[in-house]
Design a protein around this motif. Sequence first.
Motif, PDB file in Angstrom:
ATOM      1  N   UNK A   1      31.793 -19.712  16.578  1.00 35.79           N
ATOM      2  CA  UNK A   1      32.221 -19.584  15.252  1.00 35.79           C
ATOM      3  C   UNK A   1      30.962 -19.919  14.447  1.00 35.79           C
ATOM      4  N   UNK A   2      30.485 -21.400  14.802  1.00 33.33           N
ATOM      5  CA  UNK A   2      29.413 -21.459  14.030  1.00 33.33           C
ATOM      6  C   UNK A   2      28.031 -20.717  14.084  1.00 33.33           C
TER       7      UNK A   2
ATOM      8  N   UNK B   1      28.133 -17.581  14.499  1.00 30.84           N
ATOM      9  CA  UNK B   1      28.386 -16.343  13.790  1.00 30.84           C
ATOM     10  C   UNK B   1      28.131 -16.592  12.236  1.00 30.84           C
ATOM     11  N   UNK B   2      28.697 -17.698  11.957  1.00 29.56           N
ATOM     12  CA  UNK B   2      28.651 -18.001  10.368  1.00 29.56           C
ATOM     13  C   UNK B   2      27.196 -18.126   9.919  1.00 29.56           C
ATOM     14  N   UNK B   3      26.376 -18.989  10.871  1.00 27.46           N
ATOM     15  CA  UNK B   3      24.926 -18.990  10.492  1.00 27.46           C
ATOM     16  C   UNK B   3      24.184 -17.579  10.240  1.00 27.46           C
TER      17      UNK B   3
ATOM     18  N   UNK C   1      25.866 -14.779   9.879  1.00 31.01           N
ATOM     19  CA  UNK C   1      26.205 -14.090   8.562  1.00 31.01           C
ATOM     20  C   UNK C   1      25.703 -14.492   7.479  1.00 31.01           C
ATOM     21  N   UNK C   2      25.414 -15.877   7.034  1.00 28.85           N
ATOM     22  CA  UNK C   2      24.628 -16.238   5.828  1.00 28.85           C
ATOM     23  C   UNK C   2      23.254 -15.792   6.205  1.00 28.85           C
TER      24      UNK C   2
ATOM     25  N   UNK D   1      23.452 -12.267   4.744  1.00 29.23           N
ATOM     26  CA  UNK D   1      23.858 -12.320   3.235  1.00 29.23           C
ATOM     27  C   UNK D   1      22.424 -12.568   2.449  1.00 29.23           C
ATOM     28  N   UNK D   2      21.594 -13.657   2.830  1.00 30.03           N
ATOM     29  CA  UNK D   2      20.377 -14.018   2.176  1.00 30.03           C
ATOM     30  C   UNK D   2      19.302 -13.094   2.552  1.00 30.03           C
TER      31      UNK D   2
ATOM     32  N   UNK E   1      17.864 -12.769   5.405  1.00 25.46           N
ATOM     33  CA  UNK E   1      16.610 -13.541   6.014  1.00 25.46           C
ATOM     34  C   UNK E   1      16.716 -12.885   7.785  1.00 25.46           C
TER      35      UNK E   1
ATOM     36  N   UNK F   1      22.906  -9.951  12.449  1.00 19.49           N
ATOM     37  CA  UNK F   1      24.471 -10.275  12.208  1.00 19.49           C
ATOM     38  C   UNK F   1      24.995  -8.622  12.394  1.00 19.49           C
TER      39      UNK F   1
ATOM     40  N   UNK G   1      25.033  -6.473  14.175  1.00 16.65           N
ATOM     41  CA  UNK G   1      25.374  -6.097  15.569  1.00 16.65           C
ATOM     42  C   UNK G   1      26.774  -6.436  15.464  1.00 16.65           C
ATOM     43  N   UNK G   2      27.124  -7.483  15.198  1.00 16.99           N
ATOM     44  CA  UNK G   2      28.537  -7.592  15.506  1.00 16.99           C
ATOM     45  C   UNK G   2      29.725  -7.261  14.625  1.00 16.99           C
ATOM     46  N   UNK G   3      29.258  -6.092  13.922  1.00 21.40           N
ATOM     47  CA  UNK G   3      30.168  -5.539  12.847  1.00 21.40           C
ATOM     48  C   UNK G   3      30.566  -4.062  13.360  1.00 21.40           C
TER      49      UNK G   3
ATOM     50  N   UNK H   1      28.051  -7.672   0.302  1.00 23.94           N
ATOM     51  CA  UNK H   1      28.120  -9.294   0.265  1.00 23.94           C
ATOM     52  C   UNK H   1      26.911  -9.901  -0.192  1.00 23.94           C
TER      53      UNK H   1
END
Lengths: 285, 253
Positions: free
Chosen positions: B5-6, B8-10, B12-13, B16-17, B19, B23, B25-27, B42
């Motif tokens: 989860x951690x 994935x969140x990193x 994701x962000x 979003x920014x 950088x 990510x 690939x997960x969608x 987003x």
Amino acid sequence: MKYQIQGTGLGLRSDHYQTILAEKPDIPWFEVMTDNYMGAGGQPHAYLEAVRQDYPITFHGVGLSLGGGQPLSPNYLQRLKALINRYEPTLISDHLSFSKSPQHNSHELLPLPYTEQVVQHFVERIQQVQEGLGRQILVENLSSYLTFKQSDMNEWDFVSEVAKRADCGILLDVNNIYVSAYNHGFSSEEYLDNIPAERVQEIHLAGYEEQDGYLLDTHGAQVYPAVWQLYQKALAKVGDVPTLIEWDTDIPNLDCLIAEKARADAIRQQVLELKLTSQEVKCEE
Amino acid sequence: MKNDIFALQTEFLAAVFEEDDQFSQRLNSTHNLPAALSIKIYSGSVLANVMKALGEIFPVCKSLVGDAFFEAMAESYIKSHRPTKDRLDDYGESFSLFLPTFAPVQSLPYLPDMATLEWQVHQVFHAKDVAPDNNAVVLQKMESGEVDPLSISLVNIPGLAVLSLAYPVQKLLEMYWLDDWQEVAMDLEDTQLLLWRNGVNIHSQVLTEEAYRWHSQLNKPLALWSLQENFEGFNDLFATGLQQGSIEMLATS
Ligand SMILES: [Fe+2]
């Protein structure tokens, strides 16, 4: 009375402080964006104190990052607790989302995959918050613009599972259901059918914006006809729970919001009377 | 499990920014919402939200340069200074330091000072309140002999800031507050400024050198008797502080 607050409330926005205090409009309750009152003092608190004298309030936050991977922020929880003690809100809510990583805070409601693992993660965190605050919170379903390959359950099963296992309430945002259903091609009705009615303690209504191929949840427009229809169905299912007209961008004057509230009230009255009649008919049988 | 989860969140962000694009690939990609568009939605929302927050903290800077210029400036700042704090209200502290590095600002050399002043207005706006009758109570106790004058300390109220600026940008702030814009020269002019809040009203005042020293020292409690000894204009400074409500009297028994 099932809840301490009833009927259709409005979001408390600084644009309306003066009008509310001067005219004391007939609004049963206000929802307060908790994150706007996390400062120590000054104007926000002066006005909130004054409004609170005349109206019940609920707290709605965006900053808990309930799905976050980092530990819950003790500082944020402490501030939230102090606000709760000071203003005694009837309900406290946040979202089934996360917003930060160690490197960034997006201040956005970001979704997570719908999996057993993520359910468990939310359950643990919500329980921590409820223990810390010493009371139950409500979690709100998101409007979203993506789905994860990893997800192996429906959004409604995910929301229901989290709420049941964390023993928290649900803040059912009907507009969010509609927006996400449109964006991801699922059925809003099926979503409603599968939400545990007894957990729903508040409903949100808002407006979205139509984009090329998807709907964007802007909280900056009137509630759309399809969302009013869905609201009818939601009320028929969950009963007389407080409803909020949520409007956060391009905020109109209070009269416009009161007109939206009147519309929600009319629908509520109609649905609940119908429900009552059908129950009476059943009794006669 | 949690690590997943951690991670994935990193990702994701970071996406979003803008950088990293791992990510996506997960969608799931659908016709209406391809993964790249999902991330763009987003990113756009995050940027707009943070930019709006900066605009609310720095409204005078925004008025001075106009919406488009401000947005370009804010976007560049957000790209180089990612928000990390719990509250969006705490974001923007380094905006004034960033501005001189933003090339188009070089034609507006007073803008960083304006941002410094606005950040302090923002702090004063949200600072802890003081009980309005606190000083009167302490003075009364002092006069009645209930409190020994030697035990009295003075301190700035929490909603106060002392600034040393190279440009007289408080003139711009006052015009903004009054919504009365006039032509004003922004030439180099060392300005010591006091900013403080009573109730919900924020005030500003240009300070004399001694008053600047007075409020600079009073960022921590100091004994009344030592202030009396160290400030020639003590009587005036003390009276002004009480009348403005910019100082707080503390009685330590
Ligand atoms: Fe909502």
